[in-house]
Design a protein around this motif. Sequence first.
Motif, short mmCIF file in Angstrom:
data_model
loop_
_atom_site.label_atom_id
_atom_site.label_comp_id
_atom_site.label_asym_id
_atom_site.label_seq_id
_atom_site.Cartn_x
_atom_site.Cartn_y
_atom_site.Cartn_z
N GLY A 180 0.80 -1.23 0.00
CA GLY A 180 0.00 0.00 0.00
C GLY A 180 0.83 1.27 0.00
O GLY A 180 0.34 2.34 0.33
N LEU A 181 2.10 1.13 -0.36
CA LEU A 181 2.94 2.31 -0.41
C LEU A 181 2.86 2.98 -1.78
O LEU A 181 3.48 4.00 -2.01
CB LEU A 181 4.41 1.95 -0.14
CG LEU A 181 4.72 1.41 1.25
CD1 LEU A 181 6.22 1.17 1.38
CD2 LEU A 181 4.26 2.37 2.33
N ASP A 182 2.13 2.38 -2.65
CA ASP A 182 2.04 2.90 -4.00
C ASP A 182 0.67 2.49 -4.52
O ASP A 182 0.06 1.55 -3.99
CB ASP A 182 3.16 2.27 -4.85
CG ASP A 182 3.38 3.04 -6.15
OD1 ASP A 182 2.62 4.02 -6.40
OD2 ASP A 182 4.28 2.65 -6.91
N ASP B 78 -6.65 7.47 2.64
CA ASP B 78 -5.32 7.52 3.23
C ASP B 78 -5.32 7.12 4.71
O ASP B 78 -4.48 6.35 5.16
CB ASP B 78 -4.72 8.93 3.08
CG ASP B 78 -3.33 9.01 3.64
OD1 ASP B 78 -2.40 8.51 2.98
OD2 ASP B 78 -3.16 9.57 4.75
N THR B 79 -6.32 7.58 5.43
CA THR B 79 -6.36 7.30 6.86
C THR B 79 -6.59 5.81 7.12
O THR B 79 -5.90 5.19 7.94
CB THR B 79 -7.49 8.12 7.51
OG1 THR B 79 -7.38 9.47 7.04
CG2 THR B 79 -7.39 8.11 9.02
N SER C 241 -3.52 3.88 6.12
CA SER C 241 -2.45 4.06 7.10
C SER C 241 -2.67 3.15 8.30
O SER C 241 -1.75 2.51 8.79
CB SER C 241 -2.40 5.52 7.56
OG SER C 241 -2.09 6.35 6.49
N LYS C 242 -3.91 3.13 8.74
CA LYS C 242 -4.25 2.33 9.91
C LYS C 242 -4.00 0.85 9.63
O LYS C 242 -3.44 0.12 10.45
CB LYS C 242 -5.71 2.56 10.27
CG LYS C 242 -6.02 2.20 11.71
CD LYS C 242 -7.42 2.61 12.08
CE LYS C 242 -7.80 1.97 13.40
NZ LYS C 242 -9.25 1.94 13.58
N ARG D 233 -1.92 -0.34 7.43
CA ARG D 233 -0.48 -0.56 7.36
C ARG D 233 0.14 -0.66 8.74
O ARG D 233 0.95 -1.50 9.04
CB ARG D 233 0.17 0.58 6.59
CG ARG D 233 0.77 0.13 5.29
CD ARG D 233 1.61 1.16 4.63
NE ARG D 233 1.34 2.54 4.97
CZ ARG D 233 0.70 3.38 4.16
NH1 ARG D 233 0.26 2.99 2.99
NH2 ARG D 233 0.53 4.62 4.54
N LEU D 234 -0.32 0.24 9.59
CA LEU D 234 0.24 0.32 10.92
C LEU D 234 0.02 -0.98 11.69
O LEU D 234 0.91 -1.50 12.35
CB LEU D 234 -0.41 1.49 11.67
CG LEU D 234 0.06 1.75 13.09
CD1 LEU D 234 1.53 2.15 13.08
CD2 LEU D 234 -0.77 2.86 13.74
N LEU E 117 8.53 3.53 17.31
CA LEU E 117 7.62 4.50 16.71
C LEU E 117 6.27 3.91 16.28
O LEU E 117 5.22 4.45 16.67
CB LEU E 117 8.32 5.18 15.52
CG LEU E 117 7.70 6.47 15.01
CD1 LEU E 117 7.62 7.51 16.12
CD2 LEU E 117 8.53 7.02 13.84
N PRO E 118 6.25 2.77 15.55
CA PRO E 118 4.94 2.22 15.15
C PRO E 118 4.09 1.84 16.36
O PRO E 118 2.87 2.09 16.34
CB PRO E 118 5.32 0.97 14.35
CG PRO E 118 6.70 1.23 13.88
CD PRO E 118 7.36 2.02 14.96
N LYS F 99 4.09 3.23 19.22
CA LYS F 99 3.57 4.48 19.80
C LYS F 99 2.44 5.04 18.97
O LYS F 99 1.44 5.52 19.49
CB LYS F 99 4.69 5.50 19.92
CG LYS F 99 5.57 5.23 21.13
CD LYS F 99 6.71 6.18 21.20
CE LYS F 99 7.58 5.84 22.40
NZ LYS F 99 8.96 6.26 22.18
N LEU F 100 2.64 4.94 17.67
CA LEU F 100 1.59 5.45 16.78
C LEU F 100 0.31 4.65 16.97
O LEU F 100 -0.79 5.19 16.91
CB LEU F 100 2.04 5.36 15.32
CG LEU F 100 3.02 6.44 14.85
CD1 LEU F 100 3.59 6.07 13.49
CD2 LEU F 100 2.32 7.79 14.78
N LYS G 184 -0.55 3.29 19.64
CA LYS G 184 -0.86 3.39 21.07
C LYS G 184 -0.70 2.03 21.77
O LYS G 184 -1.51 1.64 22.60
CB LYS G 184 -2.27 3.92 21.28
CG LYS G 184 -2.45 5.32 20.70
CD LYS G 184 -3.64 6.02 21.29
CE LYS G 184 -3.77 7.43 20.80
NZ LYS G 184 -4.17 7.55 19.38
N ARG H 184 11.67 -2.70 13.66
CA ARG H 184 10.57 -1.76 13.54
C ARG H 184 9.38 -2.40 12.82
O ARG H 184 8.23 -2.19 13.21
CB ARG H 184 11.02 -0.53 12.76
CG ARG H 184 9.91 0.48 12.55
CD ARG H 184 10.39 1.71 11.86
NE ARG H 184 10.87 1.40 10.50
CZ ARG H 184 11.45 2.30 9.71
NH1 ARG H 184 11.64 3.53 10.15
NH2 ARG H 184 11.86 1.96 8.51
#
Lengths: 216, 930
Positions: free
Chosen positions: A53-55, A74-75, A78-79, A81-82, A106-107, A109-110, A112, A150
């Motif tokens: 999903g990066l492209d 996008d939202t 992103s979710k 992907r995360l 970082l991921p 934390k993003l 939560k 990561r």
Amino acid sequence: MIKTENLTRTYGKGEGQVVALKGVDLTINDGEMVAIIGKSGSGKSTLLNLIGGLDVPTEGKIFYNDTEIGKMNDTELSKFRLNNVGFVFQFFDLIPELTAEENILLPSKLAKKNGEQADGLYSALDINDRIKHYPSELSGGQQQRAAIARALINSPDVLLCDEPTGNLDKRSGEEVMSLLKTLNEEQGKTVIIVTHDADIAGQCERIIEISDGHIA
Amino acid sequence: MTSLYILNKYWLKHKKSFATLLFSGTLLCAVITCLFLNFRKDFITDIDDVYDKQGRQTLLVTSDRTDVIDLVTKEDTIRGEIDVLGRTGIGNDTFEYGILHDPEDLAHLPLESGRLPEKEGELAAFRSVLKTFGFFGDVGDKITLDTGTYTLVGILHDEDADYRDGTRMHIQQLYDDVYDENQKEIRYYYPMLFIGGSSSKTPVYTWVMLDNIKYVTVPDINRDRYEKFHDEFNDVLESKGIEFDTERDWQYINWEYYPFWSVAKTFKQNQHKMMPLYIVSCLIASLSVLAVMRNIFAERENTIRMLRKIGVSKRRITVMYTIEYICLAIIQAAAGIAIGSAAHFGISSYQTKVLSGKKFSGFTANRFADRLLPNSFVIGAAISAGVLLAGYFLAAILSNINTSCRRKKKAASLWRCAGRIFRTRAVTVIQITALTLICFGTVYGYMLFHSTEGYYLENGVGITLENEEDEGKFIPYLVTVFGKNGQFDFDKDDIEEYYCTDGIRTVTTGSFVYSLHSDHFNGIDDTAVDRLSGVIPHGALPQTFIVSDKNSKLKSSIVYGSEEEKQFFLENSSDEDKALLSSDKVLYKSPIALTDKEVTGKLSQYVTAGEINADKLDSGEEILMIVKYGESPLALGESIQLGAAETENGFGIGKLSTTEVRIGAIITLPKNMDKFLRYSISAGDDYNLLTTASRAASMGFEGAMYTELFAKEAIGSQIPLGTGFNMTSKAQLRHELFMKNASFLGSMGALLLLMSLLGFSAYFNGIGLKIRLKEYQISIMRAIGTPIKRLRRRLMLDGLRIPLFSGAAAFVAVKLMQRIMLSGYNKMQEIEFSTQQAIDAFSSTLENNGEGFTKAQLAQLDHISELEKQSNIIYDQYLCEQQMWFMNAIIPTLIVFCVMCVITILLTRKSFRRFTPDIASSLSKGRKRQ
Ligand SMILES: Nc1ncnc2c1ncn2[C@@H]1O[C@H](COP(=O)(O)OP(=O)(O)OP(=O)(O)O)[C@@H](O)[C@H]1O
Ligand SMILES: [Mg+2]
């Protein structure tokens, strides 16, 4: 299950147009461990990026268990992907302003989450003593291992690895591979590895060869 | 060659950076050039105004009196010289002729036509002189005199007094002196004929023309003292032991001292007010250059590295880039000067053609401007080059700053991590500085504009209504800036036009008033006034008196100054009047105010005794008594004998005409009444009589006319010809004021605009740059699962801190500035207080002194001057005139802040459009840039 239908990606227009992928149809089952091989410039990274999903494909569709990711905004993407996808980039792509540890966490934390498996990952990837360092202070292999950590921190179902062992010595490479294998076997994660290394490809259940944007 | 190729390649690839860089420098250079050209134009115009009013030279001294010249001159004393070569003319009609080395030296003389001589064989002369020669030709004609044949290039004006009157009259006087048989002793004459070029002939004598004289540093407050310049000058000469025959060796050309430097001073003051804006603009322009430069530096690093790798020496690279900056500086200076000059040409054309201002521009040759003002082009080019250089060095410094991070024990929180990821210190510094400067500059400009505008709105432009009877002075009709008492304001008092005849010049002998001028026959009478609507007329007969007994309550009886004077009056009087003058009756000064029926009709509410009977007023049976202070000296119904000096020849009392009249009503005026009403019915101090102009005329008072009119609406076309009125209108004053302030305020506006343009461009660049610089990080964040919206929000919040911080900083700076200004004002007040004390002390010692000053007094005066100077300096330095500390800074700051916030949000949104769903691409793009 990951499924692609007629996946096509072209770059540019007119004369200089590059067709990186041409109508790729592919199905990867849950819990599979797949290797993607091919010459440099054959479109391996492009395929992996599209799956992750990066492209966005120029044509064609990508399904994750019947959900078409092209339809997500996008939202949502992103979710997705995360939480569901772990991506190990060919060029590591660690954030230079953060320490290895911060990059790894970082991921989580993003999302939560508290990143409880971080310590396990550090020792599994043998980067325990280097996590307080900034990427610029790490060797290529260490960066690569941090990048893998990561990708794994949110324990995603799907792992997309673009040459995860490219910068590692044989032994470290094998360690990474065995980690991926463990994850695949014990936790049933889907693992897709792009590689030039025949040995690594050999350890996978399935090998997909790409040449000139086609599945050979 | 290769370096050129590389540079060319580079700039072609970065057209936008190149354009921005050129844009900032060129714009700055253009604005500065244009500004300074504007200032130069203003300066030249102001000098010309001074010439118009006073003439340039304050003092003419003959060149052999070097001791005097040394005494009075200082460095910036304006000097001009006229070599008098002797006499020339036709036959017996000869005049002094002088050689003019620089036409500018005579710029104060009014030219009727043509110009002043510049080359040999050219001649300019006064019209009257040409008439004497029987010459009635025009400029361009040849004229043959004893000394040769000349081309007449200019005719100097010496008839029909115009505003260069003072100079003209003095020259006329000097000219007359030549023919005065009794004054044979006068050695030096002012020439009436001027030739150009150079002459081998030795001059008979030379006039040195001086202004801005060292000695005259007396305080402004003590205006009278300027008039005593002559006496003081002698005192000083005496105290220095210099012998000087003032009658013979020098001439004081101007009526009133007008320091030439006042022009330069205005210039300096304006510059001073603008200084913060200059500095801010230059800083902002540097920042704008810096912002672009930083970008270029970042992008160039790779090129330089590559060049070094292929073996280009460091020196060569430095030389290459230095040449590049020099070229850039030259291009921007040339373009800037061209644009600035064009802009100035436009502005000055507009001012002269559309606004009918004086025909000057910043390009007009003027040697004072050349000497006293910096060259506009040099300034423009230098500043823009300086800014380029400053930007370059700052960028070099900034690019060397490493944003090193300290090692942390624990992994930081997400918020902090994001803070670190998106931190771009150098850009933020540029942005904050740019915004703070813009904000400060805008608020300052707003305050300056508002206070300058406000000053005139508040104080208006008006006319001083002089109520007192001034001895030996013109009854003023001078246009003054409006201020305290006894004045009116065109705006506030809603007066559209004001008419006034030339002042009646009255002089006193003892306390006997007689009129010197017959000009007071100017004005209009009742019939004319009746036809004008909405007009308040005023006139006064200051030379009238009441004949009464010695024990009358009337004040100021007329006495003769001396026995000689009494004799003079007696000789000039008729038999009847002689009897009156030698009787035991006393003549009491009793001015009569004149106003029309419409105005008297409004007075009934102030009547304290009797009543206003229009018929009886008209028939001359009655007259009204106006009491302003104290009791009425005359009782209601009391019959009085009124007298007036008939002034056929303007001097003395030709005849005392007397007439009987009764006091019809006593009108006591309260202080707070309508000031126009009060003014129109007043004359003299405590009390006066009041009637209409026609009535007074029929009573035998010559010159009983309305000499002032206050019109509520434009009546210009209805005023009959030949009234001798001068008109001042609201529109006219506004126009003058506008012309006076247009360039200043215009320049300020232009600077503000430039500042905002450059500053915002630096700021905008910064917003885009930041996001571009962080493209890699943003892409990684996206790749690992951060929605773009979230990132955008975060960066917007980060961005908004900049206007917040800048707004606050600018506000604090403005407040601080206001504080400083106020403290300056207070300091000035203190000094003014001590100046006043010193003046009081000085005045008290002055009483018993007759003519000149003692040395101690001169020292006191020097002290006063010193204090004055100090307070003036502070006044200028702290911009006290503007009184900016009263201004509210919060509203303009808030407005600027809000605008900046909105722009920040919009621009961040716009910059984020570069992020497409193709994260992989921007990741690889960003990776390359890292
Ligand atoms: N952003 C882009 N714009 C234009 N062309 C691109 C872009 N990204 C990739 N390509 C082109 O698409 C083709 C496939 O690229 P891709 O990165 O997928 O190759 P790869 O198989 O991963 O090669 P390697 O083994 O060297 O990593 C290449 O020819 C490449 O030049
Ligand atoms: Mg690849």
